[in-house]
Each structure stands twice: as C-alpha cells, then as structure tokens.
Write a protein that holds these residues in place. Structure first.
Motif, short mmCIF file in Angstrom:
data_model
loop_
_atom_site.label_atom_id
_atom_site.label_comp_id
_atom_site.label_asym_id
_atom_site.label_seq_id
_atom_site.Cartn_x
_atom_site.Cartn_y
_atom_site.Cartn_z
N VAL A 45 13.73 10.93 46.80
CA VAL A 45 13.66 10.34 45.45
C VAL A 45 13.65 11.44 44.40
O VAL A 45 14.41 11.39 43.42
CB VAL A 45 12.39 9.46 45.31
N ARG A 46 12.81 12.45 44.61
CA ARG A 46 12.70 13.54 43.63
C ARG A 46 14.01 14.32 43.53
O ARG A 46 14.43 14.70 42.42
CB ARG A 46 11.57 14.49 44.04
N PHE A 47 14.65 14.55 44.65
CA PHE A 47 15.90 15.31 44.66
C PHE A 47 17.01 14.54 43.92
O PHE A 47 17.76 15.12 43.13
CB PHE A 47 16.32 15.61 46.09
N ARG A 48 17.08 13.25 44.17
CA ARG A 48 18.10 12.42 43.51
C ARG A 48 17.91 12.41 42.00
O ARG A 48 18.88 12.56 41.24
CB ARG A 48 18.04 11.00 44.07
N ILE A 49 16.68 12.24 41.55
CA ILE A 49 16.41 12.23 40.10
C ILE A 49 16.72 13.60 39.50
O ILE A 49 17.28 13.69 38.39
CB ILE A 49 14.94 11.82 39.84
N TRP A 50 16.39 14.65 40.22
CA TRP A 50 16.69 16.02 39.75
C TRP A 50 18.19 16.22 39.57
O TRP A 50 18.63 16.83 38.59
CB TRP A 50 16.12 17.03 40.73
N LEU A 51 18.99 15.68 40.48
CA LEU A 51 20.45 15.80 40.38
C LEU A 51 20.97 15.14 39.11
O LEU A 51 21.88 15.67 38.45
CB LEU A 51 21.12 15.16 41.61
N TYR A 52 20.40 14.00 38.74
CA TYR A 52 20.80 13.33 37.50
C TYR A 52 20.29 14.08 36.28
O TYR A 52 21.00 14.21 35.27
CB TYR A 52 20.30 11.88 37.48
N GLN A 53 19.07 14.60 36.36
CA GLN A 53 18.50 15.33 35.23
C GLN A 53 19.31 16.59 34.92
O GLN A 53 19.47 16.97 33.75
CB GLN A 53 17.05 15.70 35.51
N LYS A 54 19.82 17.24 35.94
CA LYS A 54 20.60 18.47 35.76
C LYS A 54 22.07 18.20 35.48
O LYS A 54 22.84 19.13 35.24
CB LYS A 54 20.47 19.35 37.02
N GLY A 55 22.46 16.93 35.51
CA GLY A 55 23.85 16.59 35.23
C GLY A 55 24.80 16.80 36.40
O GLY A 55 26.02 16.71 36.23
N ILE A 56 24.25 17.09 37.57
CA ILE A 56 25.10 17.27 38.77
C ILE A 56 25.68 15.92 39.17
O ILE A 56 26.86 15.81 39.54
CB ILE A 56 24.28 17.90 39.91
N LEU A 57 24.83 14.90 39.13
CA LEU A 57 25.32 13.52 39.26
C LEU A 57 25.43 12.95 37.86
O LEU A 57 24.48 13.06 37.06
CB LEU A 57 24.36 12.67 40.11
N LYS A 58 26.55 12.35 37.53
CA LYS A 58 26.82 11.90 36.16
C LYS A 58 26.48 10.41 35.99
O LYS A 58 26.75 9.60 36.87
CB LYS A 58 28.30 12.11 35.81
N GLN A 59 25.92 10.09 34.83
CA GLN A 59 25.69 8.70 34.47
C GLN A 59 26.91 8.13 33.75
O GLN A 59 27.63 8.86 33.07
CB GLN A 59 24.47 8.59 33.55
#
Length: 389
Positions: free
Chosen positions: A57-71
């Motif tokens: 969960v923490r890793f997935r949220i971190w990926l979005y926070q850093k923009g690695i995964l895009k919204q």
C-alpha cells in the motif's frame, strides 16, 4: 469409469469450496477482533501477510506521489466517497445523500461505482439513467443496483473508474461525478476526497488486511483526505478517545458527525386481510420481528432496530454480498414463524438481491438508511467552496 472420474472431481470441488468458505469465515472472524498472535499460529501467519500488504500500500501511494504512476483527470468535478476500513462505514448512503445535496444545489450528479462482485464484462455499464433501470444486482453489484432503485440520479459501474467516468460524461453530461468507494482508486484524480470512519470503531483492530480490516492507516491517508465524516455517531457532544486519536493525524481537516437514520423503503403484504398499518419505523415499536441480513456489519442492523424499540426475537445473519437461494428463503420463512415473529425485516441492500415475486410467510418490511449531518449547513458550505474553485 468416466462417470466415476467426473463424480470424484465434482466431490473434490465441493469439498474445496466448503474449505474455502470455512477459511474465509475464520479470517473474517480473526480480522474483527483484538488479539496477540502466538508464535507459529494462524494469526501470526495473517499478521505476516498484512505486513507485506501494508508495504505494498505504501509503495503504491509513493509511486503516485512521485508521479511515477500517473493520475487521469476527467473533464468535470470529481468527489470521492471512501474509507480506510473494509466494509460497513456507510459509503453508499453517503453517496446517495451527496447526490441529493448536489441536485438541490442545481447540479447534475452521476454516481460511478466499481460494482463490487458485479458480473458485467464490458469496461462500463449504465445501471440507471435516474429513471429507468437497465441492469440487475447480479450484473452491476448490490450497491449500484440499490442506488439505481432510488431512481433519483444516474448510476454507472466500471472497474476502471476513468473509463466509466468518460461513459457517464458522454451519456449524461454531469457537473459532478461521485465515486462510490473511491478513496483507494488513485488512478483517477479527484477534486474532493471525503473519508468516512465509523465513530464507535473507526480502525477495527488497527491491523492491515487480512489480519485486520485496514486498507491503509490514518498516517498514510492524512495527506489525501479533504474532510473526515464520522458515521453512526452518538447523539451527544462527547468525543471518544478513538476519534481524538484519529483527529490528531488530520489537524487542518474539517470533520463532521453524521447519524444513520432507518426508514421504511417497502412493505410487502403477506395477507391483505391481515395487513398491518405501518407507515414509518416508529410504527414498529414493540413489534416482534425476525431479521435477516447479509452485511459487512450485520450487528449494526440489529442494533439500529433495537434502538427503535423493536422487539427483535431472532436475527439470521449471512455474509456480506450473499446471494440468497430458495433454501435460504424457506429457512427464513420457517424460522420467522417458529420464533413467533409478527413481521420479517431486511435491509434495502438485501432487498436489491431478492426476487420481488418471493412468497413470504409474514409481512416483509424493507429498511433503508439515510445519512443525517449534525451540521448540514457546514457540510454544504464546504461543498460550495470547493465547487467554486
């Protein structure tokens, strides 16, 4: 020989399904209670899995926070209604309430849901246009179909909420899209995140799935929530220790207390000659009733009826999202008569899964839940201020 092999495989599948059901029940029981896991115990095994779940969960949220995964962004205002504990916080009643408030403001809302356990095959399905219903509970899922039965606003389901949102926009041109159970759906950018928590038991046993019921912790969710909404709140000014502990993670976040108020959705008469004149929940006071329900928190249904001074003589509980069989209806009818009940009561969510043509042994009353805010003007002010940005 072929028949024997086929029969053996069928028997193995039945035994495996029974084993899975027992395992699910055991995990469900463990996840709802406080415990200290013993070494090499099943609880210890679950805690180990929950630790890995929390890391994920923490890793997935971190990926979005850093923009690695895009919204992805929809071309309209998006409000998410969600929670951080699995099941039972009142997300669907809140989505219904929110849609009504927005309509009163002159907006055109559409509710978009994942349609949990729905059997639809396409990217998105229009369940209702706000008047006509185009799907059923089995296809769209229990909660979306229940909302569609209100015939008050369009409902669309889709596992990919962006694609479902695009279809909703193409079909209805909404001002606002409401994501039912959307707090963890980070793929879609939202303009307002409403985080719901049960007032009396906001975090369960404070363990991640499957050792507990947490999807994420207050520390993780505090950066995303725009408002906290405590559901099933007591009607007093006292703030419990559990609520105080949560609020310290959200120092600048507006929060609201809400109440779950039961009401009668439908009264199915068993015998016109013996029809009981019950217009509202107050009319159930002192009545001997038999309850059945399949909810994440069956006890909440029982508790709410007893709070209304209903004489609950028995309560048959099923697991959340349970699909009722003919044998279940027979058992409900038989037990209700056996315990001397005068009425059978179930929930709006359960009614959405039942065949309207079922013959009941007694009058059946369907109970719905509506959200009421302690400070409705304050909540509407929050909505207005965010919509104008």
């Amino acid at each position: 020989m072929r028949f024997s092999e086929s029969y053996s495989r069928w028997s193995v599948l039945i035994l495996f399904e029974k084993w899975l059901n027992k395992l699910e029940q055991r995990v469900g029981y463990i996840s709802t209670r406080n415990y200290q896991p013993g070494i090499f115990s099943f609880e210890c095994f679950l805690v180990g899995i929950s630790y890995l779940y929390g890391l994920g969960v923490r890793f997935r949220i971190w990926l979005y926070q850093k923009g690695i995964l895009k919204q992805k962004k929809l071309p309209c205002f998006v409000i998410s209604v969600g929670n951080i504990v699995v099941g039972g916080a009142g997300k669907t009643p809140m989505a219904i309430y929110l849609a009504k408030v927005l309509k009163d403001m002159g907006k055109q809302p559409v509710v978009v849901s994942r349609g949990y356990k729905g059997k639809y095959k396409t990217d998105a399905v229009i369940v209702s246009d706000g008047d006509r219903i185009f799907s059923n509970a089995e296809t769209s899922g229990d909660e979306p179909f229940m909302m569609a039965q209100r015939r008050a606003f369009p409902v669309v389901v889709g596992k990919d909420r962006f694609k479902a949102g695009i279809q909703a926009i193409a079909a209805f041109s909404p001002d606002v899209i409401i994501l039912d159970d959307g707090f963890q759906h980070l793929k879609l950018k939202r303009d307002l995140d409403l985080l719901l928590l049960d007032y009396e038991n906001p975090l369960g046993n404070k363990r991640f799935l499957p050792a507990g019921r947490l999807r994420e912790t207050p520390e993780i969710s505090s950066k995303r929530a725009d408002s906290l909404i405590f559901t099933r709140s007591p009607d007093n000014d006292k703030i419990t220790g559990g609520v105080k502990n949560i609020l310290r993670y959200f120092p600048d976040c507006p929060w609201f207390k809400t109440f779950h108020t039961p009401f009668i959705v439908k009264h199915i008469v068993h015998d016109e000659n013996l029809k009981q004149d019950i217009k509202d929940v107050a009319g159930l006071k002192g009545k001997k009733v038999f309850l059945f329900s399949g909810l994440a928190k069956n006890r909440s249904f029982n508790h709410s009826m007893k709070e209304c001074c209903v004489n609950v003589v028995d309560h048959l509980e099923f697991k959340d999202h349970y699909r009722y069989k003919d044998s279940d209806i027979l058992m409900i009818n038989t037990l209700a008569k056996k315990v001397g009940a005068g009425l059978i009561l179930t929930t709006e969510k359960d009614w959405a899964k039942l065949d309207p043509g079922i013959t009941w042994a007694l009058d059946l009353i369907v109970i719905g839940i509506q959200i009421e805010f302690e400070d409705p003007q304050g909540f509407e002010f929050l909505l207005n201020s965010r919509l104008k940005k």
